[in-house]
Design an enzyme around this catalytic site. Structure first.
Site, PDB file in Angstrom:
ATOM      1  CB  CYS A 184      31.646  22.806  43.909  1.00 32.69           C
ATOM      2  SG  CYS A 184      33.396  22.943  44.345  1.00 32.69           S
ATOM      3  CB  VAL A 206      40.536  23.726  42.432  1.00 33.50           C
ATOM      4  CG1 VAL A 206      41.605  24.374  41.558  1.00 33.50           C
ATOM      5  CG2 VAL A 206      39.693  22.765  41.601  1.00 33.50           C
ATOM      6  CG  ASN A 227      29.850  25.323  40.878  1.00 29.44           C
ATOM      7  OD1 ASN A 227      30.988  24.889  40.755  1.00 29.44           O
ATOM      8  ND2 ASN A 227      28.945  25.251  39.903  1.00 29.44           N
ATOM      9  N   GLY A 228      32.554  27.463  41.746  1.00 25.34           N
ATOM     10  CA  GLY A 228      33.267  28.298  40.791  1.00 25.34           C
ATOM     11  C   GLY A 228      34.679  28.629  41.216  1.00 25.34           C
ATOM     12  CG  ASP A 235      38.048  30.521  45.361  1.00 22.13           C
ATOM     13  OD1 ASP A 235      37.845  29.569  46.122  1.00 22.13           O
ATOM     14  OD2 ASP A 235      37.793  30.484  44.133  1.00 22.13           O
ATOM     15  CB  SER A 244      39.725  23.704  26.485  1.00 24.27           C
ATOM     16  OG  SER A 244      38.451  24.301  26.595  1.00 24.27           O
TER      17      SER A 244
END
Length: 588
Positions: A2, A53, A77-78, A102, A377
């Protein structure tokens, strides 16, 4: 990911600047394509763009709640990976929830615990909370610094944002760099000093730091976490089991998502481990994991073994494909595509970066975005588990200075003599190197190899890893992985051992890099000697676009002639880079 931004100003009515904050929001649009919102009061503005998300329907921001005594507004953001644990803890304290997001957990944790809430969070985050009655702003950033948070202080306020260009979009922020900014670009790039925003008076909240901003006391910053040296008491078997638990737990927590999720797969240990754990978890739920790999045109024909990559990736990727039983996707990239993506990569990063290394990751992520919104990743595993040569090679490890940049002499040749002289006298590199070593946590009496290894870990966490995290943050979704070996043959000239490039294509790539470095040199000269220079970001983006167009034409001409002479490579390249002694490689 975000985007967040905002402003606090105790002398102006910010409600009269709605258009300014809409502009800042548009700048962050790439970070949050799903939803957006603006909170605006007399002295506070909060801006948000969202990539949904978790709980896409109810997690819209800015999010507001009241406890009867104070009105709280958050932009965030996160992700929190221990959301349910914190939610349950708050429920036991009679706190109710109305969403699954969240964001609500984070805000209500702040409402309950204040600044101490950050110590509870297991995740990656940058957020701001405005308390309307107290007229107080709280800012915080995660422990490692995965999520960025820049800020600029005015005479009567504070402007903040997830990206440099979001802060620069406010008219109160000048588009200027000073001698320190030149030093950051020329000597430290593509990295930068922790907390430095390169532009004049632009700063960044450091990892593991939080801050309050008020009318009475201004900006007060504090550290809420730091690495500590502790005696290792576990035996080998216990250590292996402990590491297995931590890795598996981290992967499982990051598989929580309300949107499609996949994994990078390079065939290396890091991504293979993550994909294996993810595939096992998906199988328990009756789902099939999507994995993604990148290759380069003619890789099988032109691949050459090296110390850092003795084998080509595809062989190991195919082994993992048969093992995982996942739905696998290949992306094949050719050199002209890389050239075409240079402009977009520079514009996204806001500062000169790793040139086509950024561009290739951007192209790969765009392809992945067609299938999933989130991908895991193994990025930064080399920093944590000693994958780089400066961890293993005693000679490189013992050398003084940043191991990935042992000399600044070549970089200084791009500056005018009088500027180079000032930069050389400032000893910026040496000062920051020594300051980083001083931050290393050591046990009493620790010396020798153990001390140096911990110093290397500190150098990597504070510098090299931050560069990789910043590179990952600019991409179009949260996808993190490395696929390239970067050989630093001479400082500032990245000699890329590119998988899948023919000699002809590689030469064209080198020319692009040389042109880019020359353009940076011209940029520094223009900015330093012109008071009316246009914004740095606009200029560099424009020049990168021109470079891309010029080199596309050069590439086509050479392709038609089917001949590239030694002379066409550029005399200057050979003067500075044809040295018999090779420098160590860096896996990026």
């Amino acid at each position: 990911m975000c985007g967040i931004a905002g402003m606090i100003d105790f002398q102006q009515d910010l409600r009269q600047q709605a258009q300014v904050f809409e502009t800042m929001q548009k700048v962050l649009g790439r970070r949050g394509p799903d939803q957006n919102g603006i909170f605006l009061t007399e002295h506070a503005a909060m801006v948000h763009t969202r990539l949904a998300v978790i709980d896409p329907e109810n997690g819209k921001q800015p999010m507001q709640f009241t406890d009867g005594q104070e009105n709280y507004t958050v932009v965030y953001n996160g992700e929190l990976y221990n959301t349910e644990e914190i939610r349950n803890k708050l429920k036991q304290e009679q706190i109710d929830f109305i969403t699954h997001a969240d964001t609500e957990v984070l805000l209500k944790a702040y409402m309950q615990y204040g600044a101490e809430c950050v110590k509870l969070f297991n995740g990656i985050f940058a957020f701001a909370v405005w308390e309307e009655k107290k007229q107080r702003l709280f800012l915080a950033r995660d422990r490692i610094g995965v999520k960025p948070l820049f800020y600029y202080q005015t005479d009567a306020g504070l402007i903040f944002g997830s990206e440099l260009k979001a802060v620069l979009a406010h008219p109160a922020v000048p588009h200027e760099i000073d001698m320190n900014g030149i030093s950051q670009l020329l000597l430290f790039g593509p990295g930068r000093t922790p907390g430095c925003g390169v532009f004049r008076n632009m700063k960044e909240i450091l990892p593991a730091h939080c801050a309050y901003y008020t009318r009475e006391y201004g900006l007060q910053i504090s550290c809420y976490w730091q690495l500590e040296a502790q005696e290792h008491k576990e035996n080998f078997a216990q250590t292996a089991e402990h590491v297995r638990f931590l890795l598996t737990d981290a992967i499982q927590r990051q598989l929580v998502s309300d949107v499609p999720i996949g994994t990078f797969l390079s065939g290396g240990l890091d991504s293979s481990l993550i994909s294996s754990v993810a595939a096992r978890e998906f199988a328990k739920q009756g789902r099939t994991l999507h994995t993604f790999s990148v290759d380069y045109r003619d890789n099988d024909k032109y691949f050459k073994k090296s110390k850092f990559q003795p084998n080509s990736d595809p062989e190991f990727i195919r082994h993992m494909q048969s093992y995982l039983n996942a739905e696998h996707h290949w992306t094949v990239i050719d050199t002209p595509q890389l050239a075409g993506a240079l402009y977009d990569a520079v514009q996204a990063r806001d500062l000169p970066g790793m040139v086509d290394v950024d561009a290739s990751l951007l192209l790969f992520c765009k392809e992945i975005k067609q299938h999933v919104t989130v991908a895991l990743s193994g990025e930064c595993a080399d920093e944590l588990f000693g994958g780089y040569p400066w961890y293993r090679d005693p000679e490189i490890r013992a050398a003084y200075g940043f191991p990935w940049s042992q000399s600044t002499a070549y970089r200084l040749t791009f500056a005018k003599p009088e500027i180079a002289q000032i930069l050389e006298k400032n000893h910026d590199i040496d000062h920051e190197y020594q300051a980083t070593l001083q931050r290393t946590a050591l046990l009493p009496g620790e010396s020798g190899t153990e001390k140096r290894m911990k110093e290397m870990m500190r150098l990597n966490l504070d510098w090299f890893m931050q560069t990789l995290l910043e590179r990952n943050d600019i991409k179009e979704n949260k996808i993190y992985r490395r696929y390239f070996n970067i050989y630093i043959q001479s400082p500032s000239l990245f000699y890329l051992n590119r998988k899948g490039f023919s000699d002809r294509k590689t030469v064209c790539l080198y020319i692009k890099i040389l042109n880019f470095l020359h353009e940076i040199s011209r940029l520094l000269h223009k900015i330093f000697h012109s008071k009316n220079e246009e914004a740095f970001l606009i200029w560099i983006s424009y020049r990168m676009k021109r470079i891309t167009q010029q080199n596309r034409l050069q590439y086509q001409i050479r392709k038609q002639n089917r001949l590239i002479t030694r002379k066409s490579l550029s005399c200057q390249y050979f003067r500075h880079s044809q040295k018999k002694k090779k420098c160590p490689a860096v896996s990026g």
